[in-house]
Design a protein around this motif. Structure first.
Motif, PDB file in Angstrom:
ATOM      1  N   VAL A 124       0.838  -1.203   0.000  1.00 59.94           N
ATOM      2  CA  VAL A 124       0.000   0.000   0.000  1.00 59.94           C
ATOM      3  C   VAL A 124       0.873   1.252   0.000  1.00 59.94           C
ATOM      4  N   ASP A 125       1.868   1.288   0.875  1.00 59.39           N
ATOM      5  CA  ASP A 125       2.745   2.459   0.940  1.00 59.39           C
ATOM      6  C   ASP A 125       3.558   2.621  -0.343  1.00 59.39           C
ATOM      7  N   ARG A 166      -4.694   6.892  -0.787  1.00 58.91           N
ATOM      8  CA  ARG A 166      -4.654   6.214   0.517  1.00 58.91           C
ATOM      9  C   ARG A 166      -6.047   6.116   1.131  1.00 58.91           C
ATOM     10  N   ASP A 167      -6.854   7.166   1.002  1.00 56.18           N
ATOM     11  CA  ASP A 167      -8.219   7.124   1.523  1.00 56.18           C
ATOM     12  C   ASP A 167      -9.027   6.031   0.828  1.00 56.18           C
ATOM     13  N   ASN A 187      -2.802  11.209  -0.902  1.00 55.48           N
ATOM     14  CA  ASN A 187      -3.769  11.090   0.196  1.00 55.48           C
ATOM     15  C   ASN A 187      -5.121  10.588  -0.294  1.00 55.48           C
ATOM     16  N   HIS A 236     -10.847  -0.307   1.612  1.00 59.19           N
ATOM     17  CA  HIS A 236     -10.805  -1.716   1.249  1.00 59.19           C
ATOM     18  C   HIS A 236      -9.862  -2.532   2.119  1.00 59.19           C
ATOM     19  N   ARG A 237      -9.260  -1.899   3.114  1.00 63.38           N
ATOM     20  CA  ARG A 237      -8.316  -2.596   3.976  1.00 63.38           C
ATOM     21  C   ARG A 237      -9.065  -3.545   4.906  1.00 63.38           C
ATOM     22  N   GLU A 267      -7.818   2.641   1.984  1.00 61.26           N
ATOM     23  CA  GLU A 267      -8.206   2.395   3.373  1.00 61.26           C
ATOM     24  C   GLU A 267      -9.622   1.822   3.451  1.00 61.26           C
ATOM     25  N   ASN A 273      -9.463  -5.332   8.289  1.00 57.26           N
ATOM     26  CA  ASN A 273      -9.050  -5.189   9.680  1.00 57.26           C
ATOM     27  C   ASN A 273      -8.999  -6.583  10.287  1.00 57.26           C
TER      28      ASN A 273
END
Length: 85
Positions: free
Chosen positions: A27-28, A64-65, A61, A70-71, A68, A73
């Motif tokens: 991701v990063d 990344r949003d 950004n 679709h991340r 996020e 947990n």
């Protein structure tokens, strides 16, 4: 450079390359690559580093949003499986 670099910002980066630190998560690395590509393109078009960096950071950004959303947990998954309280 820290997380990434491009030839418009760092003269020692070859003109056909964008650099991303190999220690970054997928991701990063993806977000950093987008940042470097956007920044490089704007600087190639004559924009200052400061302005190009601001636009690249906004694009990064936004990505990344979206990522996020679709991340997964893992704590939530474990809790649903009854493995984590």
């Amino acid at each position: 450079w820290t997380m990434g670099g491009n030839p418009s910002r760092y003269g020692y980066v070859p003109t056909t390359e964008l650099w991303v630190d190999h220690h970054l998560s997928p991701v990063d690395a993806t977000a950093t690559l987008l940042h470097e590509a956007v920044e490089h393109q704007h600087m190639q078009d004559g924009m200052s580093y400061e302005n190009a960096h601001d636009i690249a950071s906004a694009a990064e950004n936004q990505l990344r949003d979206k990522l996020e959303l679709h991340r997964v947990n893992l704590k939530v998954v474990e809790r649903q499986l009854g493995r984590h309280k």
